[in-house]
Design an enzyme around this catalytic site. Structure first.
Site, PDB file in Angstrom:
ATOM      1  CD  GLU A 290      -2.622 -25.259  -3.950  1.00 12.49           C
ATOM      2  OE1 GLU A 290      -3.581 -24.346  -3.968  1.00 12.49           O
ATOM      3  OE2 GLU A 290      -1.427 -24.307  -3.811  1.00 12.49           O
ATOM      4  CG  ASP A 366      -0.159 -18.675  -3.149  1.00 13.56           C
ATOM      5  OD1 ASP A 366      -0.446 -17.834  -4.244  1.00 13.56           O
ATOM      6  OD2 ASP A 366      -0.236 -19.427  -2.502  1.00 13.56           O
ATOM      7  CD  GLU A 394      -3.739 -17.717   0.384  1.00 12.55           C
ATOM      8  OE1 GLU A 394      -3.837 -17.276  -0.304  1.00 12.55           O
ATOM      9  OE2 GLU A 394      -2.811 -19.054   1.105  1.00 12.55           O
TER      10      GLU A 394
END
Lengths: 704, 704
Positions: A290, A366, A394
Site C-alpha cells: 500500500e 484485511d 475498522e
C-alpha cells in the site's frame, strides 16, 4: 442500597462529580468489596504477601507491584499490604513470565505467596491475585499456576506522530509527542498498568504506515521517556521502521538492503536506539504494501529486507526482533489478492534470520467481519510466524457498533490448519509449539485513544481485555473472558452480568449478519470503511467491491475454487474438502469461496437470495433485541456508561438498517427477485444510499 | 490532617484513583466545607433558596439552576436545597442578565433570595451564591447586586471541523463532529456549566479561518445538537461564516455581496439556521485577511460584506448579530501593518448595519506579549466595536509557559484612548457606554481543548476564568480575580494562596522580559510561534522579524513616529505626546514606537543594549524564582496538579534561556557590544539556535 450508601458517603466529602463511572479505570476499579464477610476473609488471607523470585531483590518492577497491591488492597479491603521479598529457586514450570499463587503463613499469619522466575512474572501474579479479589473468588486453598504460551504479547498502535490514529475511533493518540520528553502525562503509567494487568509485555507505539522522523535523535529522546515509564511495568517498547529511513533522515541515496552503507546506517541506528532504550524490543515493518517503501524497489526480497534490520538487533544480543508484515499485495499483480501473501512468502521459507517473525493478519484479505484464515499460517515451517489481530473495529462499526471480538479471535486461534496433521491450530503455529520455534509473538492493533474511557465505546474495553487474555493463553474461552471482564468492569448482579455477557457473545455475529453475511466481504464504503458500499468501483480493482462480491445475474460470491481463482488450493486437503465443495462449505464461508446462483437451495431450504435477505433482516432484529436488553439493564449498572452505550446502540440500529437496505437494493439489481416475507421494505431507493454524503459519518477520519 | 482524613474516608469506598485532582472540575469543585461551624452557618442560611423572576415559572434554565445548586450544596454542605420559584416585578437596576442576592425568610426559615429579570440572570445569581460558599464568604447580610456591563460575552473557538484547534494547546477540539448529533458527550454540559458560572453567554464554535461545511444541512443538525445542550445554561451558539460559502456549498458562481442571488442565498441560509437553532446568535467573519475570501474580490468593502449577513439576521428579529473582524492587512499594502486596520475601517464609519459589530484585537498587530492598543478603538463612533482578546497563548508560550493574562487584559481594558476626552477607556468603548451604543460584545479566543484539565497548563484555567469575569465586569481587578480563582481551584492555606496569586500576577511580565522586552514584538519562530526567531526572513515582509525589530548598527526598534511610519498619528494627541516622544515613552513601549540607538541612556542609567540584555536575564531569573516558589508549594496543594506545573516550569526555564541566548546573540551582531555583567554567557553560538529543528517543539501544531 449499595449505590445509595456510596453516594451518601461521597456526598460527605464532596466527590460526587468525580466519582462518575467514566470508564477511565477500565477493569482495574478496585472498589470496596461490599460484603463484610468477604472483606474479612480477604483481610485474613492476605495478612502478608510473599513475593518469591530467584533473587528476592527489589527493583522498579517490584516497586510497581507493591504500588499496585497497595492501590488494590486499599480499595478492595482498606488494607495497606505487607509485602515480603524472598529468594527462591528457579521453577522450571513457570517459564520466564509465569507465576504461581499459593497460601503460606508468615510468622503465624496467613499470607499469599506469589512465586515467579522474574519480576515481571511476579507482577502478573499480583494482578492475578487482585483479579481474584475483584471477582470475589476465594483465596483459600490457592493452587494456581499460569504461564503464558506466547513470549511477546504486543499492542500495535497505528498512531501517527501528529496524534492522528489511523483506523482509531477513540480520540487521538495517547502519545503527546510535542510535549515529550519534558511533560509526562500520568496517563502513560495507567496505560502501562492496563497492559501489565492482562499480561501484555510490549507495545509498538508508531503506525505501520511509518514516519522516519521517529528514528531521529530528537524523537528517540521522546521514545526513551515513554520507555522509562513503561519499563517498571514489564512493557518493552518497539518502533515501526520506515524502510526508506536511511534516505529520508540518513542522507543516503539508497535504501537497498544489500548496500553496505545502508547496512552500516541501520547498524548505527540500532546502536543509537539501544543507548536510549537498553531493552528496546525491535522493529515492526510494513514494506512494499500500500505504497510503503521496501526491498522490491531494489530487486530484493522480503527476507533481504527483514534481515537487514535483524542483523544489528541480533548482534546486540538483547533479544531484539523484527516483525515483518505479510500484508503484501500489489495492484500490478492480477492474482486474486487473497492469494498473494502466500505466494510471496512461501518461497522465502528458510531465508529469514532467526530473530525475524512474519506477522500475518488472521485473514488473507484485511480484518473483515469474517473471512477464512490466512493460508500462510503453518505454510512456512522454517519461519517464525505470528498473528496480527485487529482490536480496533475498522470494518466492524468503529466505536459506535458493539462487536465483542473474543468470539472472532477464538474462532481464529482454534482454527485447524491441518498443516502438520489434525490439531495444527493457528494458536499452536503462533505459540511456536507446532514447529518448535524458540521465539513467539502475537500482535493486536490497539483500539485505544485519548478518549476518557480509552476505547470510545464503553464495551469495546472488553476487546482490549480479551486480546490481552488470549495473548497470554490462546486456549481461554471467549465467554469466560467476557464473564471475567464484565465482573471486573461493572457492579452488576448475576442476572445483569449474564445479560451483558450474552449481549457481548452474540454481538460480532450480529455485525456480520447486517453487514456481510454468508461469507460476503469488502463491500464497505471506501476510505473510512464505515457503512455499506457494495457499489464502490473505480481505481485499482482490488479496492473495489465487485472484485469481491462478483454479483451478476447468475448469482453472488467469489469463485475461489478450481473453476475460479483457485485460492482454495493454498489450504490443506482437509480444508479443500470442507470448503471447496458447495455441499460441505458452511454457510458462513459460502460466498467467500463460491459464486452461488440466486436460487441455490441453502441448508435452510431457502434460496440464496431469500436467505441473504433474511440474514440482513436478522442482523437488524438482533440490534433491536440488543437495544431492548440494554433498556432493561438501566439501573443495573451505573447511569453514565449505561447512557453512553444506549446512545451508541440507537445509532447502531440506524446503521444496521442502512446496511440492510443499501445492500439488498444493490444486490436486487442482479437477483431481480422480490424481498421475502419478513424483510422490511427499504425506506428509500438505491440512489439515496449511494448519494449519502459519508463525510459526516462517525467512522470518518475527519481529514477534510 | 484534612488531606489524610479525606484519603482515609475515600479508601473506605475505594475511590482513591478517581479522586485525583486532574483539573477536570475547574473552579466548580464544590468540595465539602471543612469547618463544621461554617457548614452549620451555611446550612442555616440556605434552609431554602428563593428564585424570583418576572414570571416565577419553571424552564430548562431554571432546571439547570436547580441542578447546579443541588450539586453544589450537596458537595459543600451535604444538603439537598429547597428551591422556591416566585414571581416578582421587573427590576430596572438588574438589566437583562444581572442578579441580586439578599437574605429572606420562608416560613420562618432563613433563606437566600436570588432576584433577576431573566432565568439566565437567576442562574448567574446561583453561581454567585455557590462561589461565595466556595470562598467561605459569609452569607449573612447579603446585599449584592451584579450586572454585566457587556451584553454578549463570547468565547471564540478556533476549532476546525477535523478537531484540530488552530493555536490550541490543550489537545483537540471539544466538539466531536463525527459523532454528532447522535452521540452527546457529557462534557458538553460541563463546558456549558463552566461558561455560565462566569457569566459567559455565547460561543462561536468554529474557526475564523472558516469551513463552509458547517453551514450544510448535515452540519446544522450537528450544531443544533450542541445548541440544545448549551441553551439551558444561557449559552447561545454562533458560527463563523465563510464568505465564499454561497459558491462552495451553494452552487453559485459568485459571492458578491451586492448580487441579489447571493443575498437570497444568505437570506435562505439564515432562515434555515433559525429552523434548527431558534436562538442562533449570529456570525463571526474573518474576510479578506490572511487568505480568507471577502468582499474585496468583488470591489466591495467590509460594510457591504457585513451588511449582507446582517440583513437577514435583523429581519428575523431574533437579535442576531454579525461580528466582523478588523484583523485585516494585505501584503500588497506597503503601509506599516499596524496602521492598516485603522485605515480600512475609519472611512467606513456609519456604513455598518446596526446589528454589526467590528471585532478588534486588543493590539493593532497580533496578540503580542505586549503591544500598544489598537488605535481603531473609539475611532469610529458610529460603529459598534467589540474587543477580541486571546486566551490561548499563541505568543506567550502555549500551554507550557505560565502567563496569567488578567494583568494584560486589565492593562488593555483600562487603557485610555482619549477619543472623547480623558476617561475614554477601551472598556467604555467596548461596553457601548462611551458612544451610547445599544449592543455590546466581547470575545475571547478560547484556550480550551479535550485535555482532561481543559487548558493544558493547570494554571491556564485562570485565564479562562479571568476572561469570563472581565467580560462580565471589565473593571474588576486582575489580582482580585486571581485571588478568587485560586481560592476556588485549590485547597491551599492563606500563605500558599498568596504565593500562587503572586506567581500569577508576575507571570506575564516575566514572559515579556525573556521573550520581547521593551516593546519588542513579532520576533518569534515562524509557523508555530513558539520560541525565538528574530532571524526569520523570507516570504512576505510583514511576516518576518526584521520588519518589526529593525535591528541595525545604529540601534533597535520600529520607528513609528513622524520620521518613520508615523503610526503614532492614529492615536489621540495626548498619547502622541506620551508615546511619540523618546523622553516620555514608557520603557514597555519604547521599541514599539522608536528606533533607539544602542547606547541610548535609559531611565535606569544603562544603555539600551545593557538594559535589553539585563531584561532578558531578568526574565530567566524570574522563571527560576517561580520554580523555587513552586517547589516550596509542594504539599500545599494536591500532588497531581503540583507535579504537572512543576514539569512545565522546568521546561519554561529551558525555553526562557533559549529566548535570552538566541535573541541576545542575534542582536549582538548589530550592537557589537559585550553582554553586561550579570548576564549569563550563552551555551552555544547563534547558529546553534537558528538550526534547532523546531518541528519537535511543544507549540508545534503537529501537521507533519
Amino acid at each position: 442500597m449499595k449505590r445509595y450508601l456510596l453516594a451518601a458517603l461521597l456526598a460527605g466529602v464532596g466527590a460526587t462529580s468525580v466519582m462518575a463511572e467514566d470508564g477511565y479505570r477500565l477493569w482495574l476499579r478496585y472498589d470496596r468489596v461490599e460484603s463484610r464477610e468477604t472483606r474479612s476473609d480477604y483481610r485474613g488471607a492476605v495478612e502478608a504477601i510473599v513475593v518469591q523470585t530467584p533473587t528476592g531483590e527489589a527493583s522498579p518492577t517490584i516497586d510497581a507491584l507493591k504500588a499496585e497491591l497497595a492501590r488494590g488492597l486499599d480499595g478492595l479491603i482498606g488494607r495497606d499490604p505487607t509485602v515480603h521479598l524472598v529468594a527462591g529457586e528457579t521453577r522450571d514450570d513457570l517459564g520466564a513470565d509465569g507465576y504461581a499463587l499459593t497460601n503460606v503463613t508468615v510468622d503465624g499469619d496467613d499470607a499469599v505467596r506469589i512465586t515467579a522466575n522474574s519480576d515481571a512474572g511476579a507482577l502478573y501474579g499480583a494482578f492475578a491475585l487482585l483479579r481474584k479479589m475483584q471477582l470475589r473468588e476465594s483465596l483459600d486453598a490457592l493452587d494456581e499456576v499460569s504461564v503464558p504460551k506466547i513470549d511477546r504479547r504486543l499492542l500495535n498502535h497505528w498512531d501517527n506522530l501528529n496524534r492522528f490514529v489511523e483506523r482509531g475511533y477513540a480520540g487521538f493518540s495517547l502519545w503527546e509527542w510535542n510535549y515529550l520528553p519534558d511533560i509526562l502525562s500520568p496517563r502513560y503509567t495507567d496505560y502501562a498498568r492496563a497492559l501489565a494487568s492482562v499480561g501484555l509485555n510490549g507495545t509498538v507505539v508508531t503506525n505501520v504506515n511509518a514516519n522516519a522522523l521517529v528514528l531521529t535523535p530528537e524523537y528517540l529522546t521522546k521514545v526513551k521517556a515513554l520507555a522509562d515509564v513503561f519499563r517498571p511495568w514489564g512493557i518493552r517498547i518497539y518502533l515501526t521502521a520506515r524502510f526508506s529511513a536511511p534516505m529520508e533522515i540518513g542522507g543516503l541515496e539508497t535504501a537497498d538492503p544489500l548496500d553496505p552503507a545502508v547496512q552500516a546506517w541501520w547498524d548505527a541506528k540500532v546502536a543509537e536506539i539501544y543507548e536510549h532504550i537498553p531493552d528496546f524490543g525491535g522493529f515492526l515493518v510494513k514494506a512494499n504494501s500500500e505504497g510503503q517503501p521496501g526491498p522490491w524497489e531494489y530487486g530484493r526480497d522480503h527476507a533481504d529486507g527483514a534481515n537487514l534490520l535483524a542483523k544489528p538487533l541480533a548482534a546486540a544480543g538483547r533479544d531484539g526482533i523484527v516483525m515483518w508484515r505479510a500484508f503484501v499485495y500489489a495492484f500490478e499483480d492480477t492474482t486474486d489478492r487473497v492469494k498473494q501473501a502466500y505466494n510471496q512468502f512461501v518461497p522465502l521459507d528458510g531465508k529469514f534470520a532467526d530473530n525475524v517473525l512474519v506477522q500475518i493478519k488472521n485473514g488473507p484479505l484485511d480484518f473483515m467481519p469474517r473471512e477464512a484464515f490466512s493460508p500462510l499460517f503453518g505454510a512456512t515451517p522454517q519461519t517464525n510466524q505470528m498473528v496480527e489481530l485487529q482490536i480496533t473495529q475498522e470494518y466492524l462499526g468503529a466505536s459506535i457498533q458493539l462487536a465483542y471480538l473474543g468470539t472472532m479471535w477464538e474462532e481464529v486461534l482454534d482454527q485447524d490448519t491441518y498443516v502438520a496433521g489434525e490439531g495444527s491450530t493457528i494458536g499452536k503455529v503462533v505459540d511456536g509449539s507446532l514447529f518448535n520455534h524458540p521465539v513467539s509473538a502475537i500482535a493486536g492493533v490497539a483500539n485505544t485513544g485519548d478518549d476518557r474511557n480509552w476505547t470510545g465505546h464503553p464495551l469495546a474495553q472488553a476487546n482490549w481485555y480479551a486480546y490481552g487474555r488470549l495473548a497470554w493463553d490462546h486456549e481461554l474461552g471467549a465467554r469466560d473472558i467476557a464473564t471475567e471482564w464484565t465482573g471486573l468492569t461493572f457492579d452488576a448482579d448475576e442476572e445483569a452480568s449474564t445479560q451483558i455477557v450474552d449481549l457481548l457473545m452474540g454481538s460480532r455475529e450480529t455485525v456480520v449478519n447486517y453487514s456481510m453475511p454468508l461469507g460476503l466481504h469488502h463491500i464497505m464504503e471506501r476510505g473510512h470503511h464505515y457503512g455499506p458500499g457494495p457499489w464502490v468501483t473505480g481505481g485499482r480493482a482490488d479496492w473495489t467491491s465487485p472484485y469481491y462480491h462478483q454479483a451478476d445475474e447468475v448469482g453472488l460470491g467469489a469463485n475461489r475454487i478450481a473453476s475460479g481463482t483457485n485460492a482454495i488450493e493454498q489450504y490443506a486437503p482437509e480444508l479443500q474438502e470442507q470448503w471447496g465443495q458447495l455441499a460441505n462449505v458452511p454457510d458462513e464461508l459460502l460466498l467467500w469461496f463460491h459464486h452461488v446462483p440466486w436460487d441455490y437451495e441453502m441448508r435452510s431450504g431457502r434460496t440464496l437470495w431469500n436467505e441473504l435477505a433474511l440474514r440482513y433482516q436478522q442482523g437488524v432484529d438482533e440490534v433491536r433485541a440488543m437495544r431492548a436488553t440494554w433498556a432493561d439493564l438501566r439501573g443495573g449498572i451505573d447511569e453514565e456508561r449505561w447512557d453512553a452505550v444506549r446512545q451508541r446502540l440507537a445509532l447502531q440500529e440506524k446503521d444496521a438498517i442502512e446496511w440492510r437496505d443499501a445492500c439488498l437494493l444493490y444486490f436486487q439489481q442482479f437477483s431481480q427477485r422480490p424481498l421475502p416475507e419478513g424483510v422490511e421494505a427499504p425506506a428509500y431507493d438505491l440512489q439515496h444510499y449511494i448519494d449519502v454524503d459519508r463525510r459526516f459519518f462517525p467512522g470518518h477520519p475527519g481529514d477534510y
